[in-house]
Motif scaffolding. Sequence first.
Motif, mmCIF file in Angstrom:
data_model
loop_
_atom_site.group_PDB
_atom_site.id
_atom_site.type_symbol
_atom_site.label_atom_id
_atom_site.label_comp_id
_atom_site.label_asym_id
_atom_site.label_seq_id
_atom_site.Cartn_x
_atom_site.Cartn_y
_atom_site.Cartn_z
ATOM 1 N N HIS A 78 -9.807 38.103 8.080
ATOM 2 C CA HIS A 78 -10.023 36.866 8.228
ATOM 3 C C HIS A 78 -10.911 35.960 9.412
ATOM 4 N N ARG A 79 -11.066 37.092 10.003
ATOM 5 C CA ARG A 79 -11.979 36.455 11.174
ATOM 6 C C ARG A 79 -12.544 35.975 11.385
ATOM 7 N N ALA A 80 -14.129 36.480 9.998
ATOM 8 C CA ALA A 80 -14.760 35.622 9.528
ATOM 9 C C ALA A 80 -14.034 33.833 8.817
ATOM 10 N N ARG A 81 -13.316 33.801 8.203
ATOM 11 C CA ARG A 81 -12.528 32.849 7.829
ATOM 12 C C ARG A 81 -12.027 31.865 8.109
ATOM 13 N N GLY A 82 -11.126 32.544 9.447
ATOM 14 C CA GLY A 82 -10.152 31.454 9.402
ATOM 15 C C GLY A 82 -8.504 31.577 8.772
ATOM 16 N N GLY A 93 -16.771 34.773 -2.793
ATOM 17 C CA GLY A 93 -15.858 36.420 -2.191
ATOM 18 C C GLY A 93 -14.574 36.767 -2.315
ATOM 19 N N TYR A 94 -13.592 35.735 -2.030
ATOM 20 C CA TYR A 94 -12.770 36.418 -1.243
ATOM 21 C C TYR A 94 -12.773 38.223 -0.718
ATOM 22 N N PRO A 95 -11.907 38.794 -0.035
ATOM 23 C CA PRO A 95 -11.418 38.288 1.603
ATOM 24 C C PRO A 95 -12.872 38.418 2.283
ATOM 25 N N HIS A 96 -14.607 37.975 0.808
ATOM 26 C CA HIS A 96 -15.279 37.804 1.900
ATOM 27 C C HIS A 96 -16.743 37.169 2.635
ATOM 28 N N GLN A 97 -17.410 37.179 2.910
ATOM 29 C CA GLN A 97 -18.751 35.741 2.861
ATOM 30 C C GLN A 97 -19.027 35.804 1.233
ATOM 31 N N PRO A 98 -19.149 35.254 1.182
ATOM 32 C CA PRO A 98 -19.612 33.983 0.095
ATOM 33 C C PRO A 98 -21.194 34.833 -0.591
ATOM 34 N N HIS A 99 -21.309 35.318 -1.576
ATOM 35 C CA HIS A 99 -22.349 36.073 -1.532
ATOM 36 C C HIS A 99 -23.822 35.382 -2.088
ATOM 37 N N GLY A 148 -9.886 30.685 2.098
ATOM 38 C CA GLY A 148 -9.757 31.029 2.980
ATOM 39 C C GLY A 148 -10.159 30.179 3.861
ATOM 40 N N ASP A 149 -9.851 28.795 3.132
ATOM 41 C CA ASP A 149 -9.864 27.630 4.793
ATOM 42 C C ASP A 149 -8.006 27.250 4.614
ATOM 43 N N PRO A 150 -7.095 27.599 5.205
ATOM 44 C CA PRO A 150 -6.233 27.500 5.421
ATOM 45 C C PRO A 150 -5.175 25.803 5.514
ATOM 46 N N GLU A 151 -6.731 24.830 5.512
ATOM 47 C CA GLU A 151 -6.570 23.366 5.926
ATOM 48 C C GLU A 151 -6.488 23.083 4.309
ATOM 49 N N ALA A 152 -6.928 23.634 3.734
ATOM 50 C CA ALA A 152 -6.971 22.672 2.157
ATOM 51 C C ALA A 152 -5.626 23.161 1.690
#
Lengths: 211, 437, 528
Positions: free
Chosen positions: A16-20, B2-8, B20-24
Motif C-alpha cells: 500500500h505504500r504506493a497507493r495510500g 490492477g490493485y494492489p499494483h500500479q495501474p497498467h 486503494g484510495d481510502p478517501e473514496a
Amino acid sequence: MFDVRCPMLDTSLRDHRARGVDTEPFEYRTSNIEYRISNIGHRATIMNTHTAPYDPVFTGETRQRLDRVLERYPTKRAALLPALWMVQETRGWISDAAMTEVAEVLELTPAYVKGVVTFYTMYHQHPVGKHFIQVCTTTPCNLCGAEEVVRALLKHTGCRELGATSPDGKYTVTEVECLGACGFATPIMVGEDFLEGVTAEKVPEVLKRYQ
Amino acid sequence: MGYPHQPHAKETVVLSQYFGDPEARTYQGWVKRGGYAALRTALARKPAEIVEIVKESGLRGRGGAGFPTGLKWSFMPKEKSKPHYLCCNADESEPGTFKDREIMRWTPHGLIEACAIAQYAIQAEVTYIYIRGEFTEPLAIMQRALDEAYREGVLGANAMGTGKRLDMYLHRGAGAYICGEETALMNSIEGRRGNPRIRPPFPAAVGVFGMPTTINNVETLAAVPHILNRGAAWYKSLCLSNPKSTGTKLFSVCGHVRRPGNYEVTMGFPLKDLLYDLCGGMRGGRTLKACIPGGSSVPILNREETESCLLDYEGCATQGTMLGSGGVIVFDDSADMVYQIMRLARFYAHESCAQCTQCREGTAWVTKILQRILAGDGHQKDLDLLLDLSEQMTGKTICVLSDSCAAPVVSGIRKFRQEFEAYLTGARRPAGAGVAV
Amino acid sequence: MSEHELVSLTIEGVDVSVPKGTLLIEAAKQAGVVVPHYCYHPGLPVAGVCRMCLVEVEKTPKLQIACATPVAPGMVVRVMSPPALEARKGVLEFLLINHPLDCPICDQAGECELQDYVFQEGRARTRYGSFAKRFNPVEDFGGDVLYVPNRCILCTRCVRFMDHVADDSILNVSERGDRALIGIHGDRALDHPWAGNVVDLCPVGSLISKDFLHKARAWELDRTASVCTGCSQGCNVTLDTRQSAVVRARPRPNPDVNRYFMCDYGRGQYRWMNGGDRIEAPLLAERDGLVATDWDHALARAAQLIKGAAGRTVVLASARASTEALFLARRLAGGSSVTGAFRVEYVPGEAPLSGVPNLALRSERAPNATGARVLGYTEAFDAAVRTASEAGLVLVLDEPLHGVPANTLAGAGMVIYLGTVLPEAARVARVVLPIANVAEEDGTFVNRDRRAQRYFQAKATPGMARPAWWVLGELLAELGRGGPFATAAEAFDLLSREDPSFAGLSYATLGTQGVGLPAARPPVVVPA
Ligand SMILES: Cc1cc2nc3c(=O)[nH]c(=O)nc-3n(C[C@H](O)[C@H](O)[C@H](O)COP(=O)(O)O)c2cc1C
Ligand code: SF4
Ligand code: SF4
Ligand code: FES
Ligand code: FES
C-alpha cells in the motif's frame, strides 16, 4: 516491518505504500450495525459449560439488537443466521442449549436450528481454542505454498493435527476452502481477523500477535 | 486498476478507479468523486427507462452465467402486486475469484449506489447484500458505508429527498460456497440451509420470501452507475472482440504469476496479454502450463489454448471453456495437475449441499479416486471411471455445482493425461507440488 | 383457466390426457409407466433431490425430473430411452457406494425401493472398489423408530413429513456433502402421534419400526385391505399377516380419508386381533354349565329360544362389530320391540395430522359407532343393561361387558351371546356363539363422516368361530326372516335393500375405498 496485511489491526500493509492506505483500525458500532469486527477468539474459550445452568444470550442489549435485526425481514426465520452469529460472538460457539434458545426466540424448533447450524461451516458446534485459525488450502493458494503454511502453523502452535486444539488451549488450526483472497496467498483467518500474504516463514511473527 | 499494483497502461479503469484510495470509502469522498449522481438521475426517471438503458448497454452478469442484466430485470413483474426484492450476490467463493471483495473494500458507496439504482429499476423496496461470512473486513466497511448512506439520506424513507423509500441491509453468510448460487442464497437469507431450489419457479416470479426477486453479482451491479453516467453507447463501445460482450471486466489473477491481483480490462482482451504483460508472466522464469480463466468451475485450458483465448463470453467458449466469474488461476510447469485437480474436487465435495445424489456421492467419490491415483494406488481403468462419473454428474442435478466438479476433472484428464498416467504407471512417485496434510 | 383443462402428451409412446398442472410422474402412471423415484411421494411437497426420476423430454436438451416437471401440450416423454436409463443407473450406483448392502438382515428387504430398482435398472457390479464406506451408528429416534444412517439415501421424505405434514420439525438434514445424515434434536423423541408414518415413507430400510424389528421377512407376509379399528376416523389400512397372526398394520392410501397415513395408536391395534383367549366352539348352557357343541345344535337351540321369546329384546352391541352384524342382530329381534345399545370409549382431545384436512386420531375410539347409530343403536348402554333384566331376550354382540356385574344379566329372560371372548358376565348365556374378529371376516364399518368402508378377511378364524354375519344369517334363515348368506356381500345386499341409509350400495360400489352413505342425517353430538 510486519509484512502481513491485517486491516483490522494497525499493521502497515505490504503493497500500500504506493497507493495510500487506510491504516486506521476500527471497531465498528452504531445503531445500525449488528456485525461487529472483533476477534471472537479473545472471548471464546468457554469450556465445561455443559454442567452450568444455561445463561440465555438474548437478554438486554443483545435482545434489542436482535429485535432490530428482525425488523429487516418479513419472517422471523430470516433472522436465524444473524442470531446464530450473535450467539457465537458472545459465547464463542453454539451449544445445543443455545440452539434451543435461538429456536424459542425465533419460533423455530431446535432440530431445525441444528440442521442450519451444521450446514454452515463457520458456526462452531464445539468450543474452540482461544484463537481459531483457518488456512485456505484450495488450489490457488495451494499452488502458492498454503500447505507449508499449515505445517508451520501446526508446528508453532503445538496443535497435533488439524482441528485439534493446542495443549495450552490457545489455538485450533483448521483448513478452510477458498477465502476469496486467492491473489493474496495465503490468506488465513484468526478468529474474525483476516490476514493475507502469510507464508511459512511469517507464521511465528503472526502467532506473536495472538497470544 | 490492477490493485494492489500500479495501474497498467493496458487496463481500462472504470470500476477499479478508486481501488486503494481510502478517501473514496467515505460518503464525502465518494460524493467528491462524482458519486451518487447516477442515483439522482435514476430516481428522476421511470424504472422501465433504466431497464432499457441497461439492456442497451449489453451488460451481462459477472457472477458466472453471463446472463444479460437488463433482460433479467425486465422479467420482474411490471405491475406490482407484492413486494419485490433485490439480492446483491457478494458471496464470492469461487476459487480464483476475489474481485467483489475489492469493490466492497474500496468503493462501498459505489456498490450502495448501484444497488439503489437496480432496486429502483426493478421496483424493489429492499435490497439484501449477501456477504460471505469470511469477508469480515468488507462486511465492516459496507456496514459503515450503509450507516453513512442512511445518515446522509441516500437511503431510507426519503431516499435522496425524492420521497421514495429504499432500504438496504447486509446479510452475513456463515461459510458455504453454495450460497453463491442464487436460489441457495435466497434460502440462506430466509434462514434456511443453503440448498439450491428447483426451477421453475424462477426468482423473478417466486424468489426470496416467495416474492419476485432479482439477484445480481456485485460487479454486475457496480457497472450500472457508470452506464447511467456515461451512457449505454459508451459502455457498448467498450468491446475488443465480440459485440455480445461489452464493457470492462475485473479479472482476478492468482496462482503462479509474478503479480497476482485484480486487473480491469475491456471485454475481448487477450488472456495472454493479461498474464504476460499485466501480471508480469510466470514467477521465477517458469513457463505457463495451464490456466483456468473463469473461476475453478470452468474447464482448464492448456498453454496453447490460454495463449489464444480472448477474454469475453464468446472467446472463452471458442476455447471450450467459460468466462465464468473471471477468476484466472494460473499453473506453471511446476504444478502437479493431478494434485491440484484433486484439491478442486475436494473443494466441491466439501461444499456440495447434499441434496442431489450425483453431487453428494459423486464429488466425494471422484475425490477419493484422485487421491488413490496420487497415492500410487490407481488403476488403469480409473481414468475411464472418472470420465464416466463426470458424465453422470453433468447436467443432471439441481444446480451446476456437480457439473463444476466434473469440468476440471474431464478437461484435466483430456489435456494432461500424461500426468495421470505417470502416477498410474509408477513413473511418478506419490507427493507432488503439495503434500496432503 | 379451468381446473379441468386437459393436456395431451405422449409418454413412452402412449397418448394420455391429464389435467393441466399434472406432474409427469403422475401422468406416466396413466400411461402405465412407473417412473423410478425415491424422493417423490404424492403425500409430500416435491423436493426433486434424488434425481432418480430423470426422463427424456423431446426438444429439451437436458434430462428432466418427472417429479417436478408439469405436463405440457404435445410433450413427448421417454422413460426407458438409453440416456434416461443410463442416468438412473448412475444414480443407483451413487446410492449404493456407501450402502452397507446388508439386505439379508434388513427389515425392508423385499419391499425396498432401492433393492427393486437396482434389480430392475442397476449395474451388476459396483465400481467403488476398496474405499471405506461411510459409517454412522444406528440411532434410536424414540417412539417406535430406529434410524440406520448407513442405509439412508437422503431422500428427505421423513424430514418433509415431519415439517410439512405433521408440522413438528423435529427431524433435520444435518451436515452437508457426503457427511450429510438425518438428525433429531437431542431433547426430543420421535413421539408425535403420527410419527410412525416416517417408517412407511422411508423408501429403504433406514427408518425401521422397533415393534416390527426382525419379526418377519417381507416376502413371507400376506397383505389384506382393512380399516383401522382405533377410532371413528376409519383410516384405510393394510394388515400384514404371517401364519395367521397379524404382525403389523400400515396405512392404505385413501385420498378422502387418510391420504397415505395412519396414526401410531392405530398401528398398535393389530395386537388385540391376535389375542389367544378366544371362544373356539359354540357353547350351550346345560345343567353343569356351558358345554361345547357343534353349530347345528347351537343354532337350533338359539333359534328355538328366539322363537319362544316374548316381550322386549335388548341388543348390547360392540361398536367394533360390522355394520352387517349390527343390522342382522336388530333384524333378528323381529317384530318385537327392540332396544339396541352400544358404548364407546372417549379419550378427550383429538390428535390431528395438521397437514391433512379432516384427519385426526379421534376421541371416539371405535370404528363403527356411526354405523351403530345409523342402524338405530343408542349410547344409552347402562339403561339398556337395566332393561335387560325384564327383557324376553338379550342378544349380546361381541360387547365385552366390562363393568357389567356378573349377576346383572342373570335375571334376564334369555341371553344369547355372540362373541370372540367370554367375559364373566356372559356366563349366564343360554347359548354362546363364537364369532370372528375384524381380521378374520369380511365386513364394513361406517366412519364418522358416514363413509361405509369394507374390510377383508386377513387370517383364519380360531377353532369353530364364524363371522357374525354368517351366524346371524343362519338364525334369520331358521326364523324365515332372510338369510342364510354365503358371503358378507349377500348380507350387505339385504342391508341395502332394507335400510334406506344404505340404499343402492353394494360391495361392488364400496370397492376398497368406500363411499359415503346416501342420505345424510344431522351429525351426532358426541358427549364430551
Ligand atoms: C455453485 C454456484 C456458486 C455460485 N457462486 C456465486 C458467487 O459466489 N457469486 C456470484 O455472484 N454468483 C455466483 N453464482 C452465480 C449465481 O447463481 C447467479 O448466477 C449470479 O449471482 C447472478 O448474477 P449476475 O447475473 O449478475 O451474474 C454461483 C452459481 C453456482 C451454481
Ligand atoms: S448439484 Fe450439488 S450443490 Fe447443487 S443442489 Fe445438487 S447437491 Fe446441492
Ligand atoms: S431416513 Fe429414509 S426417508 Fe429419511 S431421508 Fe433417509 S432414506 Fe429418506
Ligand atoms: S484459494 Fe485461497 S483464497 Fe481463494
Ligand atoms: S423422485 Fe424426482 S428427483 Fe427424486
